[in-house]
Design a protein around this motif. Structure first.
Motif, PDB file in Angstrom:
ATOM      1  N   ILE A  77    -112.434 -60.428 -35.477  1.00 55.64           N
ATOM      2  CA  ILE A  77    -111.817 -59.748 -34.348  1.00 55.64           C
ATOM      3  C   ILE A  77    -112.896 -58.904 -33.673  1.00 55.64           C
ATOM      4  O   ILE A  77    -113.528 -58.056 -34.302  1.00 55.64           O
ATOM      5  N   LEU A  78    -113.092 -59.181 -32.392  1.00 58.00           N
ATOM      6  CA  LEU A  78    -114.137 -58.485 -31.638  1.00 58.00           C
ATOM      7  C   LEU A  78    -113.549 -57.355 -30.809  1.00 58.00           C
ATOM      8  O   LEU A  78    -112.425 -57.447 -30.316  1.00 58.00           O
ATOM      9  N   SER A  79    -114.328 -56.326 -30.626  1.00 61.65           N
ATOM     10  CA  SER A  79    -113.917 -55.238 -29.735  1.00 61.65           C
ATOM     11  C   SER A  79    -114.109 -55.712 -28.297  1.00 61.65           C
ATOM     12  O   SER A  79    -114.803 -56.696 -28.030  1.00 61.65           O
ATOM     13  N   PHE A  80    -113.501 -54.974 -27.362  1.00 61.18           N
ATOM     14  CA  PHE A  80    -113.665 -55.337 -25.956  1.00 61.18           C
ATOM     15  C   PHE A  80    -115.138 -55.310 -25.562  1.00 61.18           C
ATOM     16  O   PHE A  80    -115.625 -56.186 -24.853  1.00 61.18           O
ATOM     17  N   LEU A  92    -117.232 -58.376 -23.955  1.00 64.40           N
ATOM     18  CA  LEU A  92    -117.935 -58.235 -22.683  1.00 64.40           C
ATOM     19  C   LEU A  92    -119.408 -58.615 -22.832  1.00 64.40           C
ATOM     20  O   LEU A  92    -119.950 -59.362 -22.013  1.00 64.40           O
ATOM     21  N   LYS A  93    -120.047 -58.135 -23.883  1.00 62.92           N
ATOM     22  CA  LYS A  93    -121.456 -58.486 -24.131  1.00 62.92           C
ATOM     23  C   LYS A  93    -121.610 -59.991 -24.325  1.00 62.92           C
ATOM     24  O   LYS A  93    -122.581 -60.595 -23.859  1.00 62.92           O
ATOM     25  N   GLY A  94    -120.635 -60.604 -25.021  1.00 63.22           N
ATOM     26  CA  GLY A  94    -120.665 -62.047 -25.225  1.00 63.22           C
ATOM     27  C   GLY A  94    -120.543 -62.801 -23.909  1.00 63.22           C
ATOM     28  O   GLY A  94    -121.220 -63.816 -23.690  1.00 63.22           O
ATOM     29  N   CYS A  95    -119.705 -62.305 -23.006  1.00 62.49           N
ATOM     30  CA  CYS A  95    -119.560 -62.939 -21.684  1.00 62.49           C
ATOM     31  C   CYS A  95    -120.857 -62.837 -20.896  1.00 62.49           C
ATOM     32  O   CYS A  95    -121.248 -63.783 -20.205  1.00 62.49           O
ATOM     33  N   ILE A  96    -121.524 -61.693 -21.005  1.00 64.61           N
ATOM     34  CA  ILE A  96    -122.807 -61.518 -20.319  1.00 64.61           C
ATOM     35  C   ILE A  96    -123.828 -62.514 -20.854  1.00 64.61           C
ATOM     36  O   ILE A  96    -124.646 -63.045 -20.110  1.00 64.61           O
ATOM     37  N   ASP A 136    -121.398 -66.625 -23.699  1.00 68.76           N
ATOM     38  CA  ASP A 136    -120.768 -67.155 -24.912  1.00 68.76           C
ATOM     39  C   ASP A 136    -119.355 -67.648 -24.567  1.00 68.76           C
ATOM     40  O   ASP A 136    -118.510 -66.873 -24.112  1.00 68.76           O
ATOM     41  N   ASN A 137    -119.103 -68.948 -24.784  1.00 66.40           N
ATOM     42  CA  ASN A 137    -117.824 -69.544 -24.394  1.00 66.40           C
ATOM     43  C   ASN A 137    -116.625 -68.979 -25.150  1.00 66.40           C
ATOM     44  O   ASN A 137    -115.543 -68.842 -24.582  1.00 66.40           O
ATOM     45  N   SER A 138    -116.790 -68.658 -26.428  1.00 68.78           N
ATOM     46  CA  SER A 138    -115.646 -68.113 -27.168  1.00 68.78           C
ATOM     47  C   SER A 138    -115.282 -66.725 -26.643  1.00 68.78           C
ATOM     48  O   SER A 138    -114.104 -66.369 -26.574  1.00 68.78           O
ATOM     49  N   CYS A 139    -116.273 -65.941 -26.237  1.00 69.67           N
ATOM     50  CA  CYS A 139    -115.996 -64.628 -25.644  1.00 69.67           C
ATOM     51  C   CYS A 139    -115.348 -64.777 -24.266  1.00 69.67           C
ATOM     52  O   CYS A 139    -114.434 -64.016 -23.919  1.00 69.67           O
ATOM     53  N   LYS A 140    -115.799 -65.759 -23.516  1.00 72.78           N
ATOM     54  CA  LYS A 140    -115.184 -66.021 -22.207  1.00 72.78           C
ATOM     55  C   LYS A 140    -113.713 -66.397 -22.384  1.00 72.78           C
ATOM     56  O   LYS A 140    -112.850 -65.956 -21.627  1.00 72.78           O
TER      57      LYS A 140
END
Length: 197
Positions: free
Chosen positions: A5-8, A12-16, A19-23
């Motif tokens: 479970i990731l924090s917001f 957000l860092k993953g989207c930057i 990272d497709n799973s974060c998106k």
């Protein structure tokens, strides 16, 4: 396999980092929020779904440009404001491309004076949002931008390329029509209650 479970902030860092799973997590987390914003601008559900997806494309493309607030506890709130602005502008662009006419029935402001109409005390937010669908497109658009999104008339004027006075007239007409619609809704509900009793 158990997913972490990731924090917001981590999402957000993953989207930057693209990272497709974060998106996917971001999309699922904010889809309903953006749909609520888009539905204030368009009545058509399939158009709304398309506009939400278009908004996410812009969000993911420009997520590097998001300016995080200095206080970490305000990160999600600030991000929601940023994506709301993207969604509302995406909806406005769509309305423009559909050639929605922005004009004020050829009336000058002196012929149709702007009056102060306060509907806040009489209407609940949910009532207003439901009644917005009964407004003409341009009135609904100006009402959303001014009352809900918080734009000033000069900003609306530039955004829609209409005179500032026209924005004021549209807002007044929208408020007057909402008041009439609301009063009609109340009368009809009282009639139904009276008939049942």
């Amino acid at each position: 396999m158990i997913k972490k479970i990731l924090s917001f902030e981590e999402i957000l860092k993953g989207c930057i980092k693209n990272d497709n799973s974060c998106k996917e997590m971001m999309y699922k987390s904010f889809y309903g929020y953006l749909m609520g914003i888009i539905l204030r601008y368009t009545k058509n559900i399939s158009d709304s779904e398309e506009l939400v997806n278009d908004s996410f494309i812009k969000i993911f493309k420009n997520v590097n440009n998001f300016k995080a607030p200095k206080r970490p506890e305000e990160l999600q709130k600030t991000f929601k404001g940023w994506i709301a602005q993207i969604a509302s502008r995406t909806a406005i662009d769509k309305l423009r491309s559909n050639k929605v006419q922005f004009y004020v029935d050829d009336l000058g402001e002196d012929e149709h004076p702007v009056t102060q109409v306060s509907i806040a005390s009489d209407l609940h937010v949910n009532d207003i949002l439901n009644l917005l669908n009964h407004l003409p497109d341009t009135q609904r658009l100006v009402f959303n931008l001014y009352e809900i999104e918080g734009f000033a008339h000069d900003e609306i004027s530039k955004l829609l390329t209409i005179p500032e006075n026209s924005s004021r007239v549209y807002l007044t007409r929208a408020k007057n029509k909402l008041r009439t619609l609301y009063q009609n809704t109340l009368v009809n509900s009282y009639k139904k209650k009276w008939i049942k009793s």
